[in-house]
Design an enzyme around this catalytic site. Sequence first.
Site, PDB file in Angstrom:
ATOM      1  N   GLU A 199      36.125  43.558  43.972  1.00 29.52           N
ATOM      2  CA  GLU A 199      36.578  42.164  43.981  1.00 29.52           C
ATOM      3  C   GLU A 199      37.948  42.021  43.334  1.00 29.52           C
ATOM      4  O   GLU A 199      38.761  41.207  43.771  1.00 29.52           O
ATOM      5  CB  GLU A 199      35.552  41.259  43.288  1.00 29.52           C
ATOM      6  CG  GLU A 199      34.280  41.061  44.091  1.00 29.52           C
ATOM      7  CD  GLU A 199      34.529  40.405  45.458  1.00 29.52           C
ATOM      8  OE1 GLU A 199      35.512  39.677  45.607  1.00 29.52           O
ATOM      9  OE2 GLU A 199      33.724  40.646  46.385  1.00 29.52           O
ATOM     10  N   TYR A 255      35.708  32.122  41.987  1.00 31.26           N
ATOM     11  CA  TYR A 255      35.394  32.901  43.184  1.00 31.26           C
ATOM     12  C   TYR A 255      34.802  34.265  42.788  1.00 31.26           C
ATOM     13  O   TYR A 255      33.741  34.670  43.263  1.00 31.26           O
ATOM     14  CB  TYR A 255      36.619  33.108  44.092  1.00 31.26           C
ATOM     15  CG  TYR A 255      36.351  34.253  45.035  1.00 31.26           C
ATOM     16  CD1 TYR A 255      35.538  34.055  46.141  1.00 31.26           C
ATOM     17  CD2 TYR A 255      36.783  35.546  44.748  1.00 31.26           C
ATOM     18  CE1 TYR A 255      35.185  35.113  46.959  1.00 31.26           C
ATOM     19  CE2 TYR A 255      36.433  36.612  45.550  1.00 31.26           C
ATOM     20  CZ  TYR A 255      35.645  36.385  46.658  1.00 31.26           C
ATOM     21  OH  TYR A 255      35.265  37.445  47.443  1.00 31.26           O
ATOM     22  N   ASP A 284      36.886  31.369  48.938  1.00 29.98           N
ATOM     23  CA  ASP A 284      38.200  32.013  48.957  1.00 29.98           C
ATOM     24  C   ASP A 284      38.925  31.506  50.210  1.00 29.98           C
ATOM     25  O   ASP A 284      38.477  30.530  50.841  1.00 29.98           O
ATOM     26  CB  ASP A 284      38.081  33.545  48.932  1.00 29.98           C
ATOM     27  CG  ASP A 284      37.523  34.102  50.235  1.00 29.98           C
ATOM     28  OD1 ASP A 284      37.019  33.312  51.069  1.00 29.98           O
ATOM     29  OD2 ASP A 284      37.595  35.327  50.438  1.00 29.98           O
TER      30      ASP A 284
END
Length: 386
Positions: free
Chosen positions: A49, A132, A150
């Site tokens: 991520e 997020y 996102d």
Amino acid sequence: MPTMADLAGFDAPAVRAALLAWYDQGHRPMPWRFIAPARPDPYHVLVSEAMLQQTQVATVIAYFHRFIAAFPTLAALAAADEQQVLRQWQGLGYYRRARNLHRAAKQIVVNHGGEVPADVAALRELPGVGPYTAGAIASIAFALPEAVVDGNVARVLARWLALRHPIDKPATQRWLWHAARVLAPSTSADRPGDYNQAVMELGAMVCSPRSPTCSTCPVARWCRAKAMGLADQLPVVSPRRRPTTQTHHILALRRGRRLLFSQRPDTGLWAGMWQMPTLETDSGQISPATIMTWGREHLGLTLADPSQTHAFTHLTTHRAITFRLWRSDVEGGRLARGAGQWRELDDLTDLPLSNPQRRIVALLRNQDNHPPARRRINRGADRCSR
Ligand code: SF4
């Protein structure tokens, strides 16, 4: 502003079922991705991520493998030197992500016994982890019913719901987060991580920014933008601001076979990375005399007749930076304390360099191997991540 009425009548359970069925049939394999009930390593999800912020999957995969090979566990990453971490991140750009990931790993070791916390509030305490990323880690690594928004999700939701408000505005973003929470699965059993990844996959592979392929879309029958003929007009976004322009005068200063490299400050663009001494200006051109004065005052060195040999432009999200390469031999003087290190071009493996600096090093190596018949200014332009 959109209201909750915009969500009324949207058949979220049917959309979730169709989307997950599509995802199960043909999602892209990624080294950090597993289909429930299999679970990925939370550390791998954390790393992926961080890397995926501002960067496409296809680019990230090779860096992910390299990074995990260098730091196989969260403990190994936490124990590493920051320069090692930056070095493994080199080329991926947006280096603040690497520094934050490193700091997050240290914080997890100290505060969570080395285990990535399975809790959004605790995840949000980690450096570089916004709403997020926290939602993504919680749902993908721990199957917690958390939503994500996102760029891909915002575009897909704006089309599903035929949203006519600019999706980059804070009020619209707040509404999108609310909509994402309403539409996402509310229990772990309903595969929230897979659902979130499926929405993002749909945005990346089918519901693309400029040309959504609605004819192959698994949720087309519920999509309001498609029904209204608005698919390629949504989402609405505010006009982009022009990037600021800067010029970085790079000084390739030679003493014998070695060149001078210095470390950038701990904050700001390319923080903590290495470069050839750089004079940053808002205006384009400066004179050789200015270079010589700067070299004397900032580096303590006497430079011989600097000449400019190359120029190219590097685009980041908010900046257009023109790099101008100057070459000069060092005639005398004593290098100022902390001003840098003399290195041969073949001895840079431990110094993290930004993409433009790597480009300049490659260019100098090439020139060393193939000296030009006469010097001239070459111009070029590139666009790449930082
Ligand atoms: Fe996107 Fe078209 Fe699918 Fe709607 S139908 S979600 S616009 S690809």
